[in-house]
Design an enzyme around this catalytic site. Structure first.
Site, PDB file in Angstrom:
ATOM      1  N   HIS A  75       7.975 -42.462  -6.770  1.00  0.00           N
ATOM      2  CA  HIS A  75       8.597 -43.041  -8.047  1.00  0.00           C
ATOM      3  C   HIS A  75       9.470 -44.093  -7.779  1.00  0.00           C
ATOM      4  O   HIS A  75      10.341 -43.643  -6.997  1.00  0.00           O
ATOM      5  CB  HIS A  75       8.881 -41.952  -8.924  1.00  0.00           C
ATOM      6  CG  HIS A  75       7.791 -41.147  -9.518  1.00  0.00           C
ATOM      7  ND1 HIS A  75       7.110 -40.027  -9.049  1.00  0.00           N
ATOM      8  CD2 HIS A  75       6.912 -41.180 -10.572  1.00  0.00           C
ATOM      9  CE1 HIS A  75       5.961 -39.488  -9.523  1.00  0.00           C
ATOM     10  NE2 HIS A  75       5.962 -40.272 -10.533  1.00  0.00           N
ATOM     11  N   ASP A 134       5.622 -45.373  -9.022  1.00  0.00           N
ATOM     12  CA  ASP A 134       5.248 -45.524 -10.426  1.00  0.00           C
ATOM     13  C   ASP A 134       6.442 -45.555 -11.236  1.00  0.00           C
ATOM     14  O   ASP A 134       7.504 -45.011 -10.855  1.00  0.00           O
ATOM     15  CB  ASP A 134       4.494 -43.917 -10.839  1.00  0.00           C
ATOM     16  CG  ASP A 134       3.049 -43.972 -10.459  1.00  0.00           C
ATOM     17  OD1 ASP A 134       2.576 -44.684  -9.564  1.00  0.00           O
ATOM     18  OD2 ASP A 134       2.207 -43.131 -10.889  1.00  0.00           O
TER      19      ASP A 134
END
Ligand SMILES: [Zn+2]
Length: 257
Positions: A225, A66
């Site tokens: 991430h 993400d």
């Protein structure tokens, strides 16, 4: 002599035919993959199907990254994924795509799935109205499309910033999630994470977080991430992939959905 020349011509003709068949087969596969994907996403129960993914017993791992792309993290992650021959999914932020289009293009060309995480990652903006919510998704798709050279690109899969399950903005999320179906979209959270966004763990702790989080689960949707402001997941990515492979997992992305 005439017979030999004729025979040569026949052989050449057959080789040409085989080559043409191979080219047509290759193009068909390429187009068919994208077509199948789009049709699956237009089904009425697409949201149910994608929500049920995490209840599956099959040992399939969906690695998801993400908040990127960022120049600090994404290239390193792409390199490791390539070395490990693992296809993943990137939930990109529109404004970051605009800053780093070449990284999105590389991820797409490497066979990773480019999914949508909104344009601003600012909940006050994102949830200010239904229009704002849909506009963030569409403007992110627009930036992705520009980066990879595809008109009218739709990623079809959205992840709410901080997750649908988080308590903040709960009523807006419930309300706006219903709008997703109208634009052939579904949302997905995760059922496994290494907590890299908490910025307080050592590398071995990140790996242990992942091991604990995926324990006794079948299909995994793993949150990581690729930003500069979290723990450096790239430093534990290879070990994480190796661990999951040892546990018998295969890696899919949403093209395989
Ligand atoms: Zn996020």
């Amino acid at each position: 002599m005439f017979f030999i020349i004729k025979r040569k011509k026949v052989i050449l003709f057959f080789i040409l035919c085989i080559l043409i068949c191979l080219i047509v087969y290759f193009i068909f596969n390429l187009v068919n993959k994208k077509t199948l994907l789009v049709s699956a996403f237009e089904e009425e129960n697409f949201q149910d199907k994608i929500s049920n993914l995490m209840n599956g017993n099959e040992k399939i791992a969906y690695l998801t990254f993400d908040d990127g792309p960022t120049s600090k993290s994404t290239p390193k992650i792409l390199e490791i994924l390539s070395e490990e021959n693992v296809k993943a999914t990137f939930f990109v932020i529109g404004k970051h795509v605009k800053q780093n289009p070449e990284l999105v293009k590389q991820a797409y060309n490497d066979g990773h799935y480019i999914a949508n995480h909104g344009y601003s990652h600012n909940n006050n903006k994102l949830y200010s109205s239904g229009d704002s919510f849909i506009n963030e998704i569409k403007s992110t798709d627009l930036e992705i499309g520009k980066a990879i050279g595809i008109d009218n690109y739709s990623s079809h899969i959205f992840r709410f910033p901080n997750g649908y399950m988080a308590n903040a903005f709960k009523s807006q999320k419930q309300q706006y999630a219903k709008l997703l179906n109208d634009i052939d979209y579904a949302y997905i959270d995760w059922n496994c994470l290494n907590k890299d966004s908490e910025k307080k763990y050592t590398n071995s702790e990140l790996l242990n977080n992942l091991k604990n989080s995926c324990k006794n689960k079948g299909t995994l949707v793993i949150l990581m991430h690729d930003t500069s402001d979290v723990n450096e997941t790239d430093l534990v990515l290879k070990d994480s992939i190796d661990y999951l492979k040892e546990e018998g997992y295969i890696f899919n992305n949403f093209y395989d959905f």
